[in-house]
Design an enzyme around this catalytic site. Structure first.
Site, short mmCIF file in Angstrom:
data_model
loop_
_atom_site.label_atom_id
_atom_site.label_comp_id
_atom_site.label_asym_id
_atom_site.label_seq_id
_atom_site.Cartn_x
_atom_site.Cartn_y
_atom_site.Cartn_z
N GLU A 290 70.56 82.29 32.04
CA GLU A 290 70.54 80.99 32.73
C GLU A 290 69.41 80.09 32.24
O GLU A 290 68.50 79.75 32.99
CB GLU A 290 70.36 81.21 34.23
CG GLU A 290 71.48 81.98 34.87
CD GLU A 290 71.21 82.29 36.34
OE1 GLU A 290 72.17 82.36 37.09
OE2 GLU A 290 70.03 82.48 36.71
N ARG A 330 55.22 66.70 37.39
CA ARG A 330 54.78 68.02 36.92
C ARG A 330 53.27 68.10 36.67
O ARG A 330 52.70 69.17 36.76
CB ARG A 330 55.57 68.45 35.68
CG ARG A 330 57.07 68.64 35.97
CD ARG A 330 57.82 69.32 34.84
NE ARG A 330 57.46 70.71 34.70
CZ ARG A 330 56.67 71.18 33.76
NH1 ARG A 330 56.17 70.38 32.86
NH2 ARG A 330 56.38 72.46 33.71
N TYR A 334 51.57 70.86 38.77
CA TYR A 334 51.19 72.07 38.02
C TYR A 334 50.09 71.84 36.99
O TYR A 334 49.71 72.76 36.27
CB TYR A 334 52.39 72.64 37.25
CG TYR A 334 53.71 72.64 37.96
CD1 TYR A 334 53.92 73.39 39.12
CD2 TYR A 334 54.79 71.91 37.45
CE1 TYR A 334 55.16 73.40 39.74
CE2 TYR A 334 56.03 71.92 38.07
CZ TYR A 334 56.21 72.65 39.23
OH TYR A 334 57.43 72.66 39.84
N CYS A 361 50.11 54.91 44.76
CA CYS A 361 48.89 54.88 45.54
C CYS A 361 48.46 56.30 45.84
O CYS A 361 48.65 56.82 46.94
CB CYS A 361 49.13 54.13 46.84
SG CYS A 361 49.15 52.39 46.55
N1 LLP Z 1 67.87 80.85 37.12
C1 LLP Z 1 67.21 80.87 38.29
C2 LLP Z 1 67.69 81.74 39.35
C3 LLP Z 1 66.08 80.08 38.49
O1 LLP Z 1 65.44 80.12 39.64
C4 LLP Z 1 65.64 79.23 37.45
C5 LLP Z 1 64.47 78.35 37.62
C6 LLP Z 1 66.36 79.23 36.23
C7 LLP Z 1 67.46 80.07 36.11
C8 LLP Z 1 65.99 78.36 35.08
O2 LLP Z 1 64.72 78.61 34.61
P1 LLP Z 1 64.23 77.90 33.25
O3 LLP Z 1 65.06 78.43 32.12
O4 LLP Z 1 64.43 76.45 33.42
O5 LLP Z 1 62.80 78.27 33.15
N2 LLP Z 1 59.96 73.04 38.59
C9 LLP Z 1 59.37 74.00 37.69
C10 LLP Z 1 60.37 75.04 37.23
C11 LLP Z 1 61.03 75.76 38.37
C12 LLP Z 1 62.03 76.78 37.89
C13 LLP Z 1 62.80 77.32 39.03
N3 LLP Z 1 63.83 78.24 38.70
C14 LLP Z 1 58.76 73.26 36.50
O6 LLP Z 1 58.83 72.04 36.45
O7 LLP Z 1 58.18 73.88 35.63
#
Ligand code: LLP
Length: 431
Positions: A290, A330, A334, A361
């Site tokens: 995913e 972000r 973070y 603001c």
């Molecule tokens: N599958 C599941 C069950 C997940 O919870 C996530 C991400 C993904 C796949 C995809 O992960 P990726 O390949 O995109 O790393 N807002 C944060 C990232 C949160 C990710 C949450 N889950 C950021 O901006 O870094």
């Protein structure tokens, strides 16, 4: 060192389009996506699965990274599935004509309405997070005379975010069933007991984190999951034939990041799975991955116009832009690092150290602190790279700022894929 695509005018380009011209035509802030990069990364994931795992699997785009109709159309045309985490993402996918059977529905608290909506629309698989969900899902599916395919989300007990990733046993996470406590096993036994006629347990899911560079935690997660599948087969005689390994592959935001090619990850994980299966006489499962960020982040660039340059002697220079935490939260969330440049001065040296501030603001509304940039002047176009993932999707209307437009560029030609919000949009739901 990051190499920029620069045209003869010395302007920064995305996918063959001069972004300074895009900024002029479509206004700023503007999200610019490069379609060839999106398709290229999808193809790389697909190829790695074909090369290393005989294609016995499917890539699911984790659409939380960037959800809009066009991205589902692209994903569909590349022959991949999608993971959604809310009825809103599901609705968007369906309204783009995405095949429901290739959609996996995630979430640790799917509401009754969301479950009903997904059941009615024949979503391919529910990734069930907890026992309450199992019960309501089965009941709702029965009401619709359906038997829905499910996976359980398992916590494999691997924390990939520590400096040296560790096997922690039961990690503190709101997601999924714990292995260590026997909760996961209990759930599998219940699902197979016949007590829930609305569901069919087809496999298991895990996701160990995001922006991970090391291959080892993914391998360990795959091994832990397979061990559990093998254990369940011994206990129940049932072979769970599908394994979803989640996303989380790291990408390059700045020179500090050095991601591995996807093939390397898939090669190592495939080896672990195949060896284990051979050793234990377990049929190799169909696998899913995913990726979200790694499909879309590097395809995206955000453009801003510089509106003020404020030099505070002996302190710092603030460069104020016409967006900020509203379109890219972000940094404030973070402290995320980004590579940025002045698009209309792309061929010049980065000689000044500045702090890029948003227009909200909120003192913490910064995009980057103390970064090197070309000499900045009011009216310049600032480009922030690798903002394709979790930027638009986490954008807000704080201070009643309209969300920017997004354009997709293909071979130098741009088309609007998300319109800029209007003031009318802002008050649409006000009563
Ligand atoms: N599958 C599941 C069950 C997940 O919870 C996530 C991400 C993904 C796949 C995809 O992960 P990726 O390949 O995109 O790393 N807002 C944060 C990232 C949160 C990710 C949450 N889950 C950021 O901006 O870094």
């Amino acid at each position: 060192m990051q190499e920029y695509e620069i045209n003869q005018k010395g302007n920064f380009c995305v996918g063959g389009a001069d972004v300074t011209e895009l900024a002029q035509r479509y206004g700023t802030p503007l999200y610019v996506y490069d379609e060839n990069v999106v398709r290229g990364s999808i193809r790389a994931f697909k190829k790695s699965m074909e090369d290393n795992y005989d294609g016995n699997g499917m890539v699911l785009y984790a659409s939380k990274a960037f959800s809009c109709k066009e991205i589902y159309r692209i994903a569909q045309s590349e022959g991949i599935g999608a993971d959604v985490v809310s009825a809103g993402e599901l609705y968007t996918a369906l309204s783009a004509g995405f095949s429901p059977e290739n959609i996996f529905f995630h979430g640790n608290n799917k509401t009754q309405e969301e479950i009903e909506f997904a059941v009615k629309n024949n979503v391919g698989c529910f990734v069930v997070d907890n026992i309450f969900e199992l019960k309501s899902l089965s009941r709702i599916a029965e009401q619709y005379n359906k038997r829905v395919r499910i996976m359980f989300r398992i916590k494999p007990g691997i924390d990939a975010h520590t400096h040296d990733f560790v096997r922690t046993g039961q990690i503190d996470s709101k997601f999924g069933f714990a292995l260590e406590t026997g909760e996961a096993k209990q759930a599998v036994l219940q699902a197979l007991s016949g007590e829930y006629p609305g569901i069919e347990l087809i496999g298991l899911h895990c996701h160990i984190g995001s922006q991970i560079f090391d291959v080892d935690p993914f391998c360990l997660a795959a091994e832990v999951m397979l061990d559990f599948m093998i254990e369940m087969k011994k206990e129940t005689g049932v072979t769970l034939g599908e394994l979803n390994l989640g996303g989380g592959f790291g990408i390059r935001y700045t020179d500090d990041d050095s991601p591995r090619p996807y093939g390397e990850y898939m090669g190592s994980v495939s080896k672990v799975i195949k060896n284990k299966c051979l050793e234990c006489g377990f049929p190799t499962p169909k696998i899913y991955i995913e990726p979200g960020r790694s499909i879309i982040a590097q395809a995206g660039t955000t453009l801003y116009k510089v509106g003020a340059v404020k030099n505070i002697p002996n302190v710092r220079t603030y460069v104020s832009i016409d967006g900020g935490m509203v379109d890219n939260p972000r940094y404030i969330l973070y402290g995320s690092k980004y590579d940025l440049l002045i698009a209309n001065k792309a061929s010049q040296q980065k000689s000044d150290i500045v702090t890029v501030a948003g227009k909200c603001c909120e003192s913490g509304d910064l995009i980057q602190e103390n970064v090197k940039l070309q000499p900045v002047e009011v009216g310049d176009i600032l480009a922030v790279l690798a903002t394709g993932a979790y930027n638009y999707s986490m954008a807000s209307n704080y201070n009643r700022i309209c969300r920017p437009a997004a354009v997709m560029v293909k071979d130098g030609q741009a088309r609007v894929i998300i319109k800029r919000e209007s003031f009318e949009d802002l008050v649409r739901n006000d009563v």
